[in-house]
Design a protein around this motif. Structure first.
Motif, PDB file in Angstrom:
ATOM      1  N   THR A  89       0.832  -1.206   0.000  1.00 31.62           N
ATOM      2  CA  THR A  89       0.000   0.000   0.000  1.00 31.62           C
ATOM      3  C   THR A  89       0.864   1.253   0.000  1.00 31.62           C
ATOM      4  N   ALA A  90       1.920   1.242   0.822  1.00 33.49           N
ATOM      5  CA  ALA A  90       2.843   2.385   0.853  1.00 33.49           C
ATOM      6  C   ALA A  90       3.558   2.551  -0.480  1.00 33.49           C
TER       7      ALA A  90
ATOM      8  N   SER B  23       0.837   6.241  -2.886  1.00 34.05           N
ATOM      9  CA  SER B  23       1.255   7.574  -2.457  1.00 34.05           C
ATOM     10  C   SER B  23       0.372   8.678  -3.038  1.00 34.05           C
ATOM     11  N   ASP B  24      -0.249   8.435  -4.199  1.00 32.53           N
ATOM     12  CA  ASP B  24      -1.078   9.460  -4.844  1.00 32.53           C
ATOM     13  C   ASP B  24      -2.575   9.222  -4.672  1.00 32.53           C
TER      14      ASP B  24
ATOM     15  N   ALA C  32      -6.492   8.789   1.240  1.00 29.65           N
ATOM     16  CA  ALA C  32      -6.638   7.733   2.241  1.00 29.65           C
ATOM     17  C   ALA C  32      -8.053   7.161   2.273  1.00 29.65           C
TER      18      ALA C  32
ATOM     19  N   SER D 254      -3.617   6.977   6.036  1.00 25.05           N
ATOM     20  CA  SER D 254      -3.128   8.358   6.048  1.00 25.05           C
ATOM     21  C   SER D 254      -1.681   8.394   6.529  1.00 25.05           C
TER      22      SER D 254
ATOM     23  N   ARG E 182       0.813   7.118   3.890  1.00 21.84           N
ATOM     24  CA  ARG E 182       1.096   8.070   2.804  1.00 21.84           C
ATOM     25  C   ARG E 182       2.154   9.084   3.209  1.00 21.84           C
ATOM     26  N   ARG E 183       2.307   9.344   4.489  1.00 18.02           N
ATOM     27  CA  ARG E 183       3.155  10.451   4.930  1.00 18.02           C
ATOM     28  C   ARG E 183       4.343  10.021   5.780  1.00 18.02           C
TER      29      ARG E 183
END
Length: 299
Positions: free
Chosen positions: A164-165, A169-170, A173, A227, A230-231
């Protein structure tokens, strides 16, 4: 930037706290003989609610990616966690799942070619030691199928979260959460009908349990977790996941009246120290150009 990093760490922490409470709910409120339907009744309502909020369908390669990730992160994971929650004490199930911190570091290295930072490795190690101290080492008499289910859930979800990571990324969430929950339900539904027959009759307590799992431990938790993915790096997210067993112990004390002595205090302290160590970013050395300009300005 540092303030935002810790903000996203706190958001990510919602997920392991919610998942840690799921063991108690599964063991005390849900029917033990329906793990497949348990996964469907947990994932499908949550997925449809989040899909309505996201208002976005997959496109292109995300159709097969959603099915694969849904099978790993939702279908297989929910069923195996359900089995583990029914067959093992909540503390032991949480202890086994806490190894996902090290597992995510390993798969991030293998699949993403991200060599783990020493701080993340130290943090994961300290946290795992804290979990062992907090929950004890005694697994005598534990159900082997429950142990196998817990370890299988850990491996499946670790691979799924790392992928998933890598791919997501785009993707917002909420969309990622909705796609995987619905896809996981699509994978589980035929298996549930074939193996377990019609869905189980729900009592008031089991309906309440499924409602909590669907809304809090699934919809909210997965949105927070994705979320974070993604960060933050998978290693940091994995270390934050050590809050899962801490939640299990705290709820055991608050709900079931379990003992909370010196080992638990020491263990919780080690887990929290491990999270801080693993989540703290490495300090960057000042650039030579910037340093030389500063020196020149003083001369």
């Amino acid at each position: 930037m540092e303030d935002k990093r810790w903000m996203w760490i706190l958001v990510t922490a919602i997920a392991p706290v919610a998942w840690g409470s799921g063991y108690v709910v599964t063991r005390s409120l849900l029917p033990p003989e329906s793990p497949l339907w348990g996964g469907v009744l947990r994932a499908l309502p949550a997925g449809l609610i989040v899909l309505i909020l996201a208002r976005r369908l997959p496109r292109g390669s995300w159709w097969w990616r959603s099915l694969l990730l849904g099978a790993l992160n939702v279908g297989g994971f929910f069923v195996l966690v359900y089995v583990a929650g029914q067959r093992l004490p909540s503390s032991l199930a949480a202890t086994l799942m806490s190894a996902s911190a090290a597992c995510m570091l390993l798969f991030a290295w293998l699949l993403l070619h991200r060599r783990p930072r020493p701080a993340a490795v130290v943090g994961a190690t300290v946290g795992l030691v804290g979990v062992a101290v907090m929950l004890g080492f005694d697994a005598e008499g534990a159900d082997p199928w429950g142990i196998a289910a817990s370890l299988g859930a850990m491996v499946a979800s670790s691979i799924g979260f790392v992928l998933t990571a890598r791919w997501g990324s785009d993707v917002p969430a909420l969309s990622m959460t909705a796609w995987q929950l619905v896809a996981g339900s699509v994978v589980l539904l035929p298996a549930a009908l074939l193996v377990e027959g019609p869905p189980p009759m729900l009592t008031a307590s089991s309906a309440l349990g499924f409602a909590y799992l669907a809304l809090i431990a699934t919809a909210l938790a997965y949105a927070a977790w994705f979320s974070g993915l993604r960060r933050l790096s998978p290693g940091v997210v994995g270390v934050v996941g050590l809050l899962n067993p801490v939640t299990g112990v705290v709820l055991g004390v608050a709900v079931a009246g379990e003992a909370f002595g010196v080992p638990q205090v020491v263990g919780v302290g080690l887990v929290l120290a491990g999270i801080v160590l693993g989540a703290t970013p490495a300090r960057r050395a000042p650039r030579l150009g910037a340093t030389s300009l500063a020196v020149q300005s003083r001369t």
